[in-house]
Scaffold this active site. Structure first.
Site, mmCIF file in Angstrom:
data_model
loop_
_atom_site.group_PDB
_atom_site.id
_atom_site.type_symbol
_atom_site.label_atom_id
_atom_site.label_comp_id
_atom_site.label_asym_id
_atom_site.label_seq_id
_atom_site.Cartn_x
_atom_site.Cartn_y
_atom_site.Cartn_z
ATOM 1 N N THR A 9 6.168 -2.034 -5.540
ATOM 2 C CA THR A 9 5.959 -0.792 -6.284
ATOM 3 C C THR A 9 5.491 0.296 -5.319
ATOM 4 O OG1 THR A 9 3.627 -1.213 -6.792
ATOM 5 C CG2 THR A 9 5.260 -2.166 -8.285
ATOM 6 N N SER A 50 7.414 5.746 -0.125
ATOM 7 C CA SER A 50 6.632 6.528 0.836
ATOM 8 C C SER A 50 5.493 5.688 1.388
ATOM 9 C CB SER A 50 6.062 7.803 0.192
ATOM 10 O OG SER A 50 5.075 7.473 -0.771
ATOM 11 N N GLY A 51 5.038 6.097 2.552
ATOM 12 C CA GLY A 51 3.842 5.505 3.132
ATOM 13 C C GLY A 51 3.950 4.012 3.368
ATOM 14 N N ILE A 52 2.917 3.302 2.931
ATOM 15 C CA ILE A 52 2.835 1.861 3.155
ATOM 16 C C ILE A 52 3.972 1.135 2.448
ATOM 17 C CG2 ILE A 52 1.427 -0.185 2.714
ATOM 18 C CD1 ILE A 52 -1.058 1.599 3.044
ATOM 19 N N GLY A 53 4.273 1.507 1.210
ATOM 20 C CA GLY A 53 5.341 0.843 0.463
ATOM 21 C C GLY A 53 6.690 0.969 1.148
ATOM 22 N N TYR A 85 -11.167 8.166 -6.770
ATOM 23 C CA TYR A 85 -10.292 7.198 -6.094
ATOM 24 C C TYR A 85 -11.085 5.946 -5.716
ATOM 25 C CZ TYR A 85 -7.182 5.256 -2.528
ATOM 26 O OH TYR A 85 -6.377 4.428 -1.797
ATOM 27 N N ALA A 138 7.508 2.214 -3.544
ATOM 28 C CA ALA A 138 8.265 1.780 -2.371
ATOM 29 C C ALA A 138 8.887 2.917 -1.574
ATOM 30 C CB ALA A 138 9.369 0.821 -2.810
ATOM 31 N N SER A 168 -8.349 -0.748 -1.064
ATOM 32 C CA SER A 168 -8.795 0.230 -0.073
ATOM 33 C C SER A 168 -10.161 -0.182 0.441
ATOM 34 C CB SER A 168 -8.869 1.636 -0.676
ATOM 35 O OG SER A 168 -9.466 2.540 0.233
#
Length: 468
Positions: free
Chosen positions: A17, A21-24, A161, A19, A148
């Site tokens: 999920t 941008s970034g880490i995904g 957050y 997927a 995190s």
């Protein structure tokens, strides 16, 4: 708990999920590169299509579904699509997330709820759907939740957050224990990244009026992606990516009374990006960000390796390397050209047991002690012999005196007793007719009376005989 059989990546089907941008995005590319079938879920359809085509062009099996993780029904439909296309999935990665920069009192309740819908309820929805599928799948599988480091050390300006990631951590740990209780063959891992080189700050809603960034040290997205994929094939409970974040979390856990004032004072300034002018960009809190496949934003310094994560993934190898390095360092220290022999000889002297004590002095003291004990025993033996002779002499003397006194007493009183007995006999003969019983009684009474009278005298020998 029934043990899960986690397959190698090239034999897995993986759901991701968030997927695009970034880490995904990094996870999707590296999983496809490792030979896994990847199923991509995100809100932006155009980015999903682009990424799927990119991966298929490399020969990978890839498919996608448009879904908001906050919508349980839409996410369940996406999972059903994956089952139809790939026959099921072996790993589910809950990566989707959004953020807000701003104080809690300035953040509307609507925005806070929306953040929790994605960050927390998205993880809950994905985990429940995945656990239902994996508990009945032969060999089970893995659920990997991306949390995190802020779940261990909350920060001002990112309070909402941080709260959502605290909730994710609590849910993940509780879900793991419940699956253990049910003996389900499902592993549940929590990956906690520190500051990552991703469009995280660009996609966050910014209420501060200033440009924001992740404070250093910053790590590349592929460092987290490799850790996530490691958890897909190895049962890791919880792992942190980034030593800087772990250091901050440890400081907060150890000294919260000192850490909180420092964070309150310096954290907002450390997150401020003074090189950039803030512009109100569209964030991804409610709507997807169609800004292309943005994996990295290229901070001035980005670390390509997390020693902390590698140590956690390979504890045995790490221990062996540390032992070897320690041995090499010790040998280098002891055997260098100038002082090596001297240091080695000194070390031998320190660790040799005979050098810990003065053996010559100890031997002399032991001999003195032995001689003293021997002399004392001899004296005690001589004293015991003398005492025994004296006691023997005294006992013989006492026995001789007693026998002599007894003979004198018996001789003296025996004459009286015989005289009384003679007279009694004469009387008895003269009065035989009056009865012999009376004569016997009188004789006995006379003997007893004589003895009693003699016993009253101070120099009576009968007393001595009685004592003896």
């Amino acid at each position: 708990m029934t043990k899960a059989t986690l397959k190698p990546l090239n034999q897995q089907s993986i759901v991701i999920t968030g997927a695009t941008s970034g880490i995904g995005l990094s996870v999707a590319r590296r999983a496809a590169g490792a030979g896994a079938c990847v199923f991509l879920i995100a809100r932006g359809e155009s980015d999903l299509k682009s990424l799927t085509e990119e991966l298929q062009a490399t020969g990978a099996r890839a498919a996608f579904a448009v879904a908001d993780v906050a919508d349980h029904d839409a996410l369940a439909e996406a999972a059903d699509k994956c089952v139809r296309l790939f026959g099921g999935f072996d790993t589910w990665i809950n990566n989707a997330g959004v953020s807000i920069y701003g104080t809690i009192r300035e953040t509307t309740l609507e925005d806070q709820r929306r953040l929790f819908e994605t960050n927390y309820w998205g993880v809950v929805n994905g985990s429940l759907i995945a656990s239902r599928h994996l508990r009945d799948r032969p060999g089970g599988g893995a659920i990997v939740n991306v949390g995190s480091i802020l779940s261990d050390a909350p920060m001002p300006i990112q309070g909402v957050y941080s709260a959502s990631k605290h909730a994710v951590k609590g849910f993940t740990n509780a879900l793991r224990m419940e699956l253990m209780r049910d003996q389900a063959p499902v592993t549940v891992s929590l990956v906690k990244p520190g500051a990552i080189d991703s469009p995280y700050s660009k996609h966050a809603r910014n209420l501060t009026g200033q440009a924001m960034q992740n404070p250093q040290p910053v790590y590349a997205t592929h460092v987290v992606a490799d850790t996530i994929l490691y958890c897909a094939s190895h049962p890791i409970r919880e792992i942190t990516v980034g030593g800087g974040g772990r250091l901050i979390a440890s400081f907060y856990a150890s000294l919260p009374g000192l850490a909180e004032p420092l964070f309150a004072r310096f954290a907002p300034s450390l997150m401020r990006d003074r090189r950039s002018a803030w512009q109100p960009d569209a964030d991804g809190l409610y709507d997807p960000t169609d800004d292309g496949l943005d994996e990295e934003v290229y901070y001035p310094m980005v670390r390509q390796f997390s020693a902390l994560a590698e140590v956690r993934k390979h504890p045995g190898v790490t221990a062996g390397v540390v032992a070897i390095l320690a041995g090499v360092g010790l040998a280098t220290l002891l055997l260098n050209q100038r002082t090596g022999p001297t240091r080695l000889e000194g070390l031998r002297g320190r660790i040799h047991p005979r050098q810990w004590v003065d053996t010559s002095g100890l031997r002399g003291r032991f001999e003195d002690l032995t001689e003293t004990v021997r002399h004392g025993l001899n004296e005690a033996g001589e004293r015991a012999t003398d005492f025994g002779d004296e006691a023997r002499h005294r006992s013989r003397r006492l026995l001789h005196d007693t026998r002599h006194s007894s003979r004198r007493a018996l001789k003296k009183h025996g004459k009286k007793a015989r005289h009384y007995a003679h007279e009694a006999g004469d009387y008895a003969r003269d009065h035989a007719k009056e009865g012999g019983a009376l004569l016997a009684l009188v004789t006995i009474a006379a003997a007893i009376g004589a003895a009693a009278m003699d016993a009253r005298r101070p120099d009576s020998k009968l007393r001595s005989v009685g004592r003896f």
